[in-house]
Design a protein around this motif. Structure first.
Motif, PDB file in Angstrom:
ATOM      1  N   GLU A 289       0.741  -1.137  -0.115  1.00 37.56           N
ATOM      2  CA  GLU A 289       0.082   0.089  -0.204  1.00 37.56           C
ATOM      3  C   GLU A 289       0.616   1.254   0.044  1.00 37.56           C
ATOM      4  N   SER A 290       2.016   1.234   0.041  1.00 34.46           N
ATOM      5  CA  SER A 290       3.226   2.255  -0.096  1.00 34.46           C
ATOM      6  C   SER A 290       2.711   2.898  -1.479  1.00 34.46           C
ATOM      7  N   GLU A 291       2.679   4.121  -1.691  1.00 37.38           N
ATOM      8  CA  GLU A 291       2.335   4.841  -2.839  1.00 37.38           C
ATOM      9  C   GLU A 291       3.364   4.898  -4.018  1.00 37.38           C
ATOM     10  N   VAL A 292       3.350   4.473  -4.994  1.00 41.38           N
ATOM     11  CA  VAL A 292       4.264   4.662  -6.126  1.00 41.38           C
ATOM     12  C   VAL A 292       3.533   5.695  -7.094  1.00 41.38           C
ATOM     13  N   LEU A 293       4.142   6.561  -7.456  1.00 42.90           N
ATOM     14  CA  LEU A 293       3.534   7.627  -8.423  1.00 42.90           C
ATOM     15  C   LEU A 293       4.106   7.247  -9.931  1.00 42.90           C
ATOM     16  N   VAL A 294       3.134   7.262 -10.874  1.00 44.10           N
ATOM     17  CA  VAL A 294       3.435   6.678 -11.994  1.00 44.10           C
ATOM     18  C   VAL A 294       3.172   7.766 -13.019  1.00 44.10           C
ATOM     19  N   ARG A 295       4.215   8.117 -14.040  1.00 41.60           N
ATOM     20  CA  ARG A 295       3.966   9.108 -15.137  1.00 41.60           C
ATOM     21  C   ARG A 295       4.041   8.615 -16.327  1.00 41.60           C
ATOM     22  N   THR A 296       3.063   8.658 -17.254  1.00 42.40           N
ATOM     23  CA  THR A 296       3.342   8.449 -18.639  1.00 42.40           C
ATOM     24  C   THR A 296       3.579   9.603 -19.608  1.00 42.40           C
ATOM     25  N   ARG A 297       4.037   9.196 -20.886  1.00 40.84           N
ATOM     26  CA  ARG A 297       4.455  10.459 -21.729  1.00 40.84           C
ATOM     27  C   ARG A 297       3.262  11.184 -22.049  1.00 40.84           C
ATOM     28  N   GLY A 298       3.366  12.441 -22.011  1.00 43.35           N
ATOM     29  CA  GLY A 298       1.891  13.129 -22.421  1.00 43.35           C
ATOM     30  C   GLY A 298       0.861  13.188 -21.398  1.00 43.35           C
ATOM     31  N   GLY A 299       1.157  12.333 -20.280  1.00 48.96           N
ATOM     32  CA  GLY A 299      -0.090  12.218 -19.452  1.00 48.96           C
ATOM     33  C   GLY A 299      -0.425  13.001 -18.454  1.00 48.96           C
ATOM     34  N   GLY A 300       0.406  14.224 -18.364  1.00 49.38           N
ATOM     35  CA  GLY A 300       0.234  15.173 -17.323  1.00 49.38           C
ATOM     36  C   GLY A 300       0.831  14.738 -16.108  1.00 49.38           C
ATOM     37  N   ALA A 301       0.037  15.260 -14.972  1.00 50.44           N
ATOM     38  CA  ALA A 301       0.457  14.918 -13.763  1.00 50.44           C
ATOM     39  C   ALA A 301       0.572  13.437 -13.399  1.00 50.44           C
ATOM     40  N   PRO A 302       1.406  13.011 -12.571  1.00 55.08           N
ATOM     41  CA  PRO A 302       1.579  11.535 -12.380  1.00 55.08           C
ATOM     42  C   PRO A 302       0.522  11.224 -11.400  1.00 55.08           C
ATOM     43  N   ARG A 303       0.141   9.669 -11.531  1.00 57.33           N
ATOM     44  CA  ARG A 303      -0.905   9.211 -10.702  1.00 57.33           C
ATOM     45  C   ARG A 303      -0.538   8.002  -9.796  1.00 57.33           C
ATOM     46  N   PRO A 304      -1.229   8.000  -8.766  1.00 58.63           N
ATOM     47  CA  PRO A 304      -0.846   7.160  -7.728  1.00 58.63           C
ATOM     48  C   PRO A 304      -1.240   5.622  -8.264  1.00 58.63           C
ATOM     49  N   GLY A 305      -0.274   4.656  -7.651  1.00 50.89           N
ATOM     50  CA  GLY A 305      -0.583   3.331  -8.268  1.00 50.89           C
ATOM     51  C   GLY A 305      -0.293   2.402  -7.085  1.00 50.89           C
ATOM     52  N   VAL A 306      -0.650   1.185  -6.849  1.00 48.43           N
ATOM     53  CA  VAL A 306      -0.603   0.345  -5.829  1.00 48.43           C
ATOM     54  C   VAL A 306       0.272  -0.872  -6.283  1.00 48.43           C
ATOM     55  N   GLY A 307       1.497  -1.430  -5.420  1.00 47.90           N
ATOM     56  CA  GLY A 307       1.996  -2.694  -5.878  1.00 47.90           C
ATOM     57  C   GLY A 307       1.282  -3.818  -5.603  1.00 47.90           C
ATOM     58  N   ILE A 308       1.438  -4.733  -6.399  1.00 51.07           N
ATOM     59  CA  ILE A 308       0.938  -6.081  -6.312  1.00 51.07           C
ATOM     60  C   ILE A 308       1.848  -6.886  -6.914  1.00 51.07           C
ATOM     61  N   ASP A 309       2.233  -8.088  -5.920  1.00 48.65           N
ATOM     62  CA  ASP A 309       3.283  -9.086  -6.238  1.00 48.65           C
ATOM     63  C   ASP A 309       2.672 -10.488  -6.366  1.00 48.65           C
ATOM     64  N   VAL A 310       2.700 -11.046  -7.573  1.00 43.29           N
ATOM     65  CA  VAL A 310       1.999 -12.373  -7.715  1.00 43.29           C
ATOM     66  C   VAL A 310       3.040 -13.325  -8.423  1.00 43.29           C
ATOM     67  N   GLY A 311       4.347 -13.106  -7.677  1.00 47.35           N
ATOM     68  CA  GLY A 311       5.458 -13.879  -8.236  1.00 47.35           C
ATOM     69  C   GLY A 311       6.156 -13.017  -8.965  1.00 47.35           C
ATOM     70  N   ASN A 312       5.755 -12.073  -9.633  1.00 50.16           N
ATOM     71  CA  ASN A 312       6.502 -10.875 -10.435  1.00 50.16           C
ATOM     72  C   ASN A 312       5.937  -9.419  -9.754  1.00 50.16           C
ATOM     73  N   PRO A 313       6.728  -8.428  -9.982  1.00 54.18           N
ATOM     74  CA  PRO A 313       6.082  -7.279  -9.463  1.00 54.18           C
ATOM     75  C   PRO A 313       5.279  -6.351 -10.473  1.00 54.18           C
ATOM     76  N   HIS A 314       4.087  -5.881  -9.862  1.00 54.25           N
ATOM     77  CA  HIS A 314       3.466  -4.918 -10.650  1.00 54.25           C
ATOM     78  C   HIS A 314       3.005  -3.780  -9.965  1.00 54.25           C
ATOM     79  N   VAL A 315       2.782  -2.598 -10.874  1.00 58.63           N
ATOM     80  CA  VAL A 315       2.110  -1.385  -9.962  1.00 58.63           C
ATOM     81  C   VAL A 315       0.708  -1.044 -10.920  1.00 58.63           C
ATOM     82  N   VAL A 316      -0.345  -0.891 -10.457  1.00 60.96           N
ATOM     83  CA  VAL A 316      -1.704  -0.882 -10.894  1.00 60.96           C
ATOM     84  C   VAL A 316      -2.109   0.457 -10.707  1.00 60.96           C
ATOM     85  N   VAL A 317      -2.543   1.235 -11.841  1.00 64.34           N
ATOM     86  CA  VAL A 317      -3.174   2.542 -11.519  1.00 64.34           C
ATOM     87  C   VAL A 317      -4.543   2.657 -12.249  1.00 64.34           C
ATOM     88  N   ALA A 318      -5.461   3.382 -11.414  1.00 67.23           N
ATOM     89  CA  ALA A 318      -6.951   3.372 -11.703  1.00 67.23           C
ATOM     90  C   ALA A 318      -6.914   4.438 -12.493  1.00 67.23           C
TER      91      ALA A 318
END
Length: 299
Positions: free
Chosen positions: A148-177
């Protein structure tokens, strides 16, 4: 001397792989060779390579067999990303891997679940009609963790970064709504999203939009796009699908369902989260297709 090897091309909802049979562990593919084989202009083309090797013929398989209490397994999935880097796990890949084993007669999945060794541990695979009734396979990805520690995710041309949540299912992921499908479809994923802080091993990044309604007849539904580390944007990512469903379930709270359908550009996959003993597992179901076979000469 150039070496000619056999291969099969396969995919799971458009997440495609070069399958290389190497039961005795005789091949030693370099990162550059993997990258060329996966190149869509100068090679066969694929999001990664699945080397089919017996567990006792690869050091990682022997180490896993010595350390696990999950029971015996004959085959190890040596999965490499399109850039040649090793990856812990691939949810679509393991279903395609099993499809290959079954079709060539090297394994049977009808009598009992088939155990497959991976860098993320032993995964069991069964035949499945899936949540949507599609014929394919279901893989138990095992237990998962939510960071639940917040990761900020920025995409090219996407404006301000968005918060993501870390999920590990055997390999690491960050999910952004994301708020709506217009923003999902407009994402520029030709460039790798920037993560702050950057996870030590990097991460796959999923962008999700809930369906409206989110839950229908006890099944949740979302849409997703993904940028896979070492690959780029792919039409589908099995572990990413599982991570996205887990993240939305986490955000939705304790009343959220344990069954989900996830739409990706390459199709639709099913996810469920049953209680297994003292742990809750995440299982992924969907199709696996073999497209063609051939031979290729390695430079």
């Amino acid at each position: 001397m150039p070496q000619t090897i056999a291969f099969t091309k396969g995919h799971g909802t458009g997440n495609d792989f070069v399958i290389v049979p190497d039961p005795d562990g005789a091949l030693d593919l370099t990162d550059d060779q993997v990258a060329v084989l996966c190149d869509r202009r100068f090679g066969i083309g694929g999001d990664g390579i699945l080397r089919v090797v017996r567990a006792d013929a690869i050091e990682e398989g022997r180490e896993l067999a010595a350390s696990t209490s999950s029971g015996a397994f004959e085959w190890f999935m040596d999965y490499r990303n399109a850039d040649g880097s090793k990856a812990e796990m691939c949810g679509n890949g393991v279903r395609v891997f099993v499809r290959y084993l079954v079709d060539v007669g090297w394994a049977d999945v009808d009598g009992a679940p088939l155990a497959i060794g991976t860098r993320a541990g032993v995964k069991t695979v069964t035949r499945s009609n899936g949540i949507l009734g599609e014929k394919g396979f279901e893989v138990d990805l095992g237990a998962f963790t939510v960071d639940e520690s917040e990761v900020l995710v920025r995409t090219r041309g996407g404006g301000a970064p968005r918060p993501g949540v870390g999920i590990d299912v055997g390999n690491p992921h960050v999910v952004v709504a994301l708020p709506d499908e217009t923003e999902l479809e407009g994402l520029d994923l030709a460039a790798q999203p920037l993560l702050q802080p950057e996870p030590p091993l990097g991460a796959n990044v999923e962008f999700v939009v809930p369906s409206d309604p989110l839950v229908r007849e006890g099944v949740g539904s979302i849409r997703m796009r993904v940028f896979e580390r070492g690959v780029g944007e792919t039409l589908s990512c099995g572990t990413g699908v599982a991570a996205a469903a887990l993240a939305v379930r986490h955000w939705a709270g304790p009343a959220a369902p344990d069954h989900w359908v996830v739409e990706v550009p390459g199709g639709t996959l099913g996810v469920r989260m049953p209680q297994v003993g003292d742990e809750r597992h995440v299982l992924l179901s969907g199709p696996a297709t073999l497209v063609y076979t051939g031979e290729v000469t390695l430079a």
